[in-house]
Design an enzyme around this catalytic site. Structure first.
Site: not given
Lengths: 660, 660, 660
Positions: A146, A297
């Site tokens: 991320e 995710e």
């Protein structure tokens, strides 16, 4: 990557005793998982001291996984430099906008431009890739984690010097920069590149061109950082590489970032009440990358951190979300996380099993998804998601520009893009692709380009050609009114776009508290939003509506115009949500350009079409149940039921219907 | 301390000409005060330059007070180092979380761990105690003032090094710390204690174990700082010492702090609309310290600073508050402040007299309280507050843990503790004690332990014995789910508590926007709050209710179970306020374990019971008047009226009823 | 300045190619402009490197303007030091309250006390004034731009040392300061002036006296900075000088600032829904400076920055605003800005023409204003605005004091002054002047002094004399309760004012959530606001109302009293808006002291009166239209219509009525 559906979870064996691996794997088998993502924060476990590598634990884990038929997405551990690294090389620590140097003990506290940090990252990745690059358990890679999450950008001296060099490369001479940015404004004028500041807080605002350039620089820096990682990985591994993108929260140009990657991945944490944002995320990942994607995710039930602000998702939601991800082109769904954290600051996040090894509220959905997968896997590979008839542009470059200059105080890029950009199109019932600016547009019947302040010359050329050769291009709201350097056009409100369109903008003005009304050509009345442009002198264009409020009362709100073999549809302002949806639906219907699926709000339809098989994936997202009119009779592969006509769905039900 | 009721005010003679002392004392006599608190900010007046002491002014003031029969609580002046001190020793200045060194000119701008500051504090206290420790006017001492008020903690280099040493003492080896805190998470792993950072803001959250440990360290540091002060005072004075605690705003472990003190003291600024918080504060001060207590600060009418956000209290409120404080075990009530400040930043705070020596809006209440006191003083000492039948645990260690990890975003410790913890118990009408974790529980019929995330092994052992020997222990909501090191149990959701209870937790999940319903065994339906646990496999336990909402629908919400001679009542989630009150009332009533007083909301009943005299203190707090059913007929000592049956109280009326 | 009406715009030729000047001037002529404001941010264009001056561009622009009959207000370019200056002399950069040094690239990032900066400013102004001081296009000067806009104050070491010297001059000895500020409070006591800190954030609040003194010092520093500029300008130019003041947003004492200036100027950005704030601003600029004034900046339609929060103003509003500004005594109206910025951070602000040279939504109003001006210009000069019968005090010194100590949390100086101070007086229909404290009051029938916490001895003397000689002085709410050093009076609540009035204050208390009612002598009931004082012992004064709520129930709210030939009217608390208006109207009417114009809310009347001509300027501000009862029949000079009796106005209509 192998043509199969992956069902996965984030696995942190480095946090537990190694003798627990067998129990974990046994439970994974019970849950029906066939993959894990692993090691993205494990640097301290791999290299507890500078140059002292410990990989035996990972070897053991990967061996055991492979023995059990579970594949692994292996991550570079670069989001979290170990304490010895921060201690030995404090210059690698990120400095934030407030001139505060980050400390160890969290994540992403590094400067992505630090040569030292990049060198140490290359070393650990080299070790990792060399040892496991060809391990049979490894089915893919993830770079870092991320990018830009939790940090806006680094403002250290290294970044400053590199930014100034980047500007020098971009502009050549300081005079060119001064002229482009109009720096005699507020006497900003620079004698040398070395005088250009970082856009840190000062008495009041910085020049928009400076701020936009800085965030572009930061984004390109991160892409370069990833590029260095990719080179090392690919020297030792043939497995495909991705990065787990966040939704468009950050100033990262994903168009650039994914250009270097082998497959797409998105971290999709979707509250049920904003369920349709998941649809966007899957659309985005499917077409933008033109490759298979993973939901890298997603929660099994709720998200946490030290304080949760959301509720467990409804029964069946997680199973439905997974099946729909596969249905929309996904080849992997991976939970965050496998086993609840026993320490740290994310202990109360939902997981597949608890810290004490028992099922969590999400467990049942994980299992029922696993048992559904074999029934549909072959069909989904035989009948892939077809190219949509309609595409919508999405650009993180716009996010930068609209964060720098939101035009009106109610404009929040993330919410506005979804609510006023994507959602009205989606709500028409059309199936759609989401495109980066760099994507090819050939083959689409309609391309829709809202909220793109600056149209790059290359994009404009591509779109001109597209229209001339028969495409329909819907422009606006809020498109084309800035140059790529974040300045105002001086030849006309919309610069070269206006020249192409041949219809002049008359006024440009904000819409805040005071309602601004639009009377649409199809009869309805609507309210304009955000920032409005009005048009004059339509010549051979046809008006699509006119403003009835000051200051543009009587002026044209939007028009359509034939250009070459195609058509330009240009709107001067966004409309309230239902009017915008209605407007788009009329365009789609009247031209018979696209199929509109007929389902109640909250229930989605995705077409699938292969050489010999075809059908639909139909999902109830809002957990309220819904109705859909099935375009063709067929058989639901999950239940074997024959279906036709109007169908009712139970809350969170999914139908994977093959037309027989 | 002498067995009498003290009526007092904060007195700042150092701010006025000394020839005004006689006028002040004359007015104090007129107001009926018999005590003052003095000197907590007067360091610059005592020591205007390093080592140059001036105490004659204080001698004069204390002499005159004594001559007039007015006692003094003498304070150590350590909250406010003088300018020469900050200037000469800038290293003593506190550094806040944002790395900002405090400047002179305010209060609490010192580092409580600074060896230099501690040395200088010991010196001035030595001088003060040596000179006045046996002065006949001095009836007690106060250390410093409101520890931790206005500052969260110090983050200077001294504190950092001491924190690292503190961790070393606590954990022995860095490996032990690493394992306990699970530091391979996010590669936090430390090679040496010297690498452990302070939990200053960085990219995102720190490890909860680290943050909790740091605040525990800060609390213990302050307790140590006080300990040094106590040693000096006690070497020169036999008078009792206290500290004026704030309500539980701060991360200070009052269990530790008061263990060293001779009597309790609380600063109670109570808005009338949250009147019942005063009841908690008086309960807390009475039992926690198991000693007499003072209300060391309270307003005569409103609170101020540079901007007041509240109104003058109703007529009679201040008198009622004082009488009730005495009625609940207080031996002193002291106003902040005597004479309105003429300078500074608290000029518009209510006081007893104005800066120009005239009565303020609170004056009448002060006088009527003074005239009421002689009528009840003997009774109150003859009939002390008895031990309650029911106790509730309160822990500032929980405050730390729940501030670090509030679990849900709506959880605000201060409000939640009062509204969902103490208030429902209080609202049953039961008289109750508030206990520190370290307190003895023998003799209570019921002990209630809500919102205690970590149950210390010592507490668990004590409570096990308590239950086995016949006590009833009500556990939950949100109790026992973390270890004292702020990690998750790994053997079961509640660790050793769960082993003791013998009933397994099934699910653990947040409750935010989505309602989670509970069907209680007694028939009612309630809504769960904050964070919920569900139970399974009750065996010999009896269910007290079950969840009817996803994800725990059909699972047990709470149970009761006989263990040894006693009983465990365990609830998995807090209920909406009225349901929680109703639930507790049923428990209290069905077992006939405790007397429930019958009064309207806003009116309170406190029992008094001595060898030969007994009765009740009944107060109307909400200024709306109320009703109470008198448990026994008696005589109101304030008016001489005989009372029995149901009584009406006027707004802010107090009855001190002796049973004859 | 020439006796003519100026119609102007802010012009930035330095940002565009010089060959565009002719186009701009042609468009200005088309718009009917006869003036521009120029060069306030153009330092980098005038001096691109230290000592290298470039003025030819400005010469060209001024020459061309003059050729076209357009005058110029020439500005000193000191708000924006160029990059070479900040780079060479970083010590000139302002340091804000958070100890953050400002960076280049914005505006006002300089320390106004820096000797280096002042020297460099004097040099560039010397060059500018020497070259253009007598250029025929130059009709006036502006110093810098909006002093204190965007920055609160400078906290650098230079400022600190100068502040300490300033205190030394003010107090003579440190003991005097200590005594005045009462510094033994919190042991603030200073041994030397060098110990006095700047009021930067620390553990909690600083002494109010310190903070007020610091902001007074900052204000005086800025006035001194301007003084140095004036000296240089006046050495080379005979044209009048002004500064474009902001509305009272900042801690700048405009009473001081304008004392040095030749004419007034205000930047008036008025949202239509707060239209009456413009009226205040024009009143303020007219009388405070006792000289002609300019509206130096106003939008043509909306205000912008990177995000606009307001809407285009209604059709006709800009024309009406301009005509009313002239009607209220203005001699210039200047738009910000002429041509939309093509770069920077104010690109979406409304303007006269767009960046591409086309009309904006405001263009029509600009043109219609231009065409209306010749019809009324002679009349407006022949019949000037007369002195009003009623005056209201306005003081930025009060703003400082009430920002430091707002007394109640709902007190926001800017809003409260307007809504509770000026607006109720204005709403009575009376025509009024706004006065600085230093202004002469002779000739006014009534002077109204609300929200003036400290009455300076000189002001008190002046007002005593005023009352004794026949004036009516209305005091309060919230007037006179602090000393000029920001401390509390110790002889009586209001000090010398109370001695003068002879009526003692009894109580002083906050009014927050709890309503405090007042029964007025004229029969109505009202609610008190903010902070209340009650009076006792009226003797020969007559009560105007009494409180009916605790704690002052039965005490006097306000009184009137004959003193000498005049009258004192003293109110203890402000009332809700309509009651306050009603109260003031009764006073004005009953004494027949002033003419009250009769118009609907939203429509204003301004008298004009000369030797031979007189009339009224009547304007509809709220864009809803309105009614007015014309005091005398007359002729509207704009339309030639004869008017009498009750007149209806269209939305944004203006009538300039000459009584014939």
């Amino acid at each position: 990557m192998e043509k199969k559906l992956h069902h996965s979870a984030a696995y942190y064996p480095e946090l537990w005793e190694l003798d627990q691996v067998d129990e974990d794997i046994a439970l994974m088998k019970q849950a029906g998982l066939n993959a894990v993502r692993i090691a993205e924060f494990a640097w301290s476990r791999m290299e507890p001291e500078l140059g002292k590598y410990e990989f035996d634990w990972l070897q053991l884990v990967l061996d055991r996984l492979h023995d059990s038929g579970i594949g692994a997405i292996l991550c570079t551990p670069t989001p979290t430099p170990p304490a010895w690294l921060s201690e030995t090389y404090p210059e690698i620590l990120l400095i934030n906008k407030l001139d505060r140097r980050m400390t160890h003990g969290s994540r992403r506290h590094y400067c992505y431009n630090s040569p030292t940090y990049r060198r140490l990252c290359a070393q650990i990745i080299e070790q990792l890739a060399r040892r496991f690059g060809r391990h049979p358990a490894v089915i893919g890679w993830q770079t870092d984690n991320e990018f830009f999450c939790h940090v806006e950008a680094c403002y250290c001296e290294t970044c400053k010097a590199m930014f100034q060099r980047w500007l020098k490369e971009k502009f050549g001479t300081i005079e060119n920069l001064n002229h482009t940015w109009g720096t005699h404004i507020w006497s900003e004028y620079y004698n040398r590149f070395e005088q250009v500041p970082l856009p840190v807080p000062t008495a009041t605002l910085h020049n928009c061109s400076l701020v936009t350039a800085f965030w572009q620089f930061a984004s390109q820096s991160m892409v370069n950082f990833q590029k260095e990682q990719l080179d090392v990985i690919r020297a030792h591994s043939d497995q495909p590489v991705t990065h787990n993108a966040m939704p468009p929260f950050h100033h990262l140009d994903y168009d650039d970032l994914f250009a270097d990657l082998d497959f797409g991945a998105i971290d999709a944490y979707i509250p049920v009440e904003k369920w349709w944002r998941a649809i966007y995320e899957f659309d985005w990942m499917r077409r933008k990358c033109s490759r298979p994607f993973w939901v890298m995710e997603t929660d099994t039930s709720w998200t946490g951190s030290v304080a949760s602000d959301n509720d467990p998702t409804p029964r069946g939601f997680t199973r439905m979300k997974g099946l729909t991800a596969y249905g929309m082109g996904g080849q992997g769904v991976s939970y965050w996380l496998w086993r609840q954290q026993r320490t740290g600051c994310e202990m109360n996040w939902s997981s597949v099993i608890t810290a004490w090894g028992k099922p969590t509220p999400g467990w049942d959905d994980v299992r029922t998804l696993s048992s559904a997968m074999p029934k549909v896997e072959a069909f989904l590979f035989d009948a892939p998601v077809p190219r949509a008839e309609v595409a919508i542009h999405y650009s993180n470059r716009s996010r930068i520009m609209l964060d720098v200059e939101p035009m009106t105080t109610d404009f929040k890029f993330y919410d506005t893009w979804f609510d006023d950009g994507y959602k009205p199109l989606f709500a028409t019932g059309v199936f759609r692709d989401v495109l980066f600016e760099s994507a090819l547009v050939d083959g689409y019947k309609i391309v829709y380009t809202p909220f793109l302040p600056a149209i790059d010359p290359a994009l404009l050329e591509k779109m001109k050609r597209y229209v001339e050769q028969g495409g329909t291009w819907i422009i606006g709201p809020m498109t084309g009114y800035r140059t790529p350097d974040h300045t105002v056009h001086t030849e006309a409100a919309l610069g070269a776009l206006e020249a192409f369109a041949g219809v002049p903008v008359v006024f440009s003005f904000p819409v805040n508290q005071q309602p601004v009304k639009v009377k649409l050509a199809h009869g309805a009345t609507a309210g304009a939003k955000h920032w409005a442009f009005s048009f004059g002198d339509l010549k051979d264009a046809r008006s699509l509506g006119e403003y009835t409020s000051h200051p543009a009362a009587g002026q044209c709100w939007g028009y359509e115009k034939t250009i070459g073999k195609g058509k330009l549809i240009h709107t001067g302002a966004g409309l309230d949500e239902s009017s915008q949806t209605h407007f788009l639906r009329i365009i789609l219907q009247s031209a018979a350009l696209a199929t509109l699926y007929d389902s109640t709000w909250g229930t989605t339809v995705v077409p699938r079409k292969g050489n010999s098989r075809q059908g639909f994936v139909i999902s109830n997202w809002d957990a309220k149940g819904g109705r859909v009119k099935l375009p063709h009779p067929g058989v639901d592969l999950l239940t074997g039921r024959s279906l036709s006509g109007e169908i009712r769905l139970e809350p969170c039900e999914v139908l994977i219907v093959e037309i027989k």
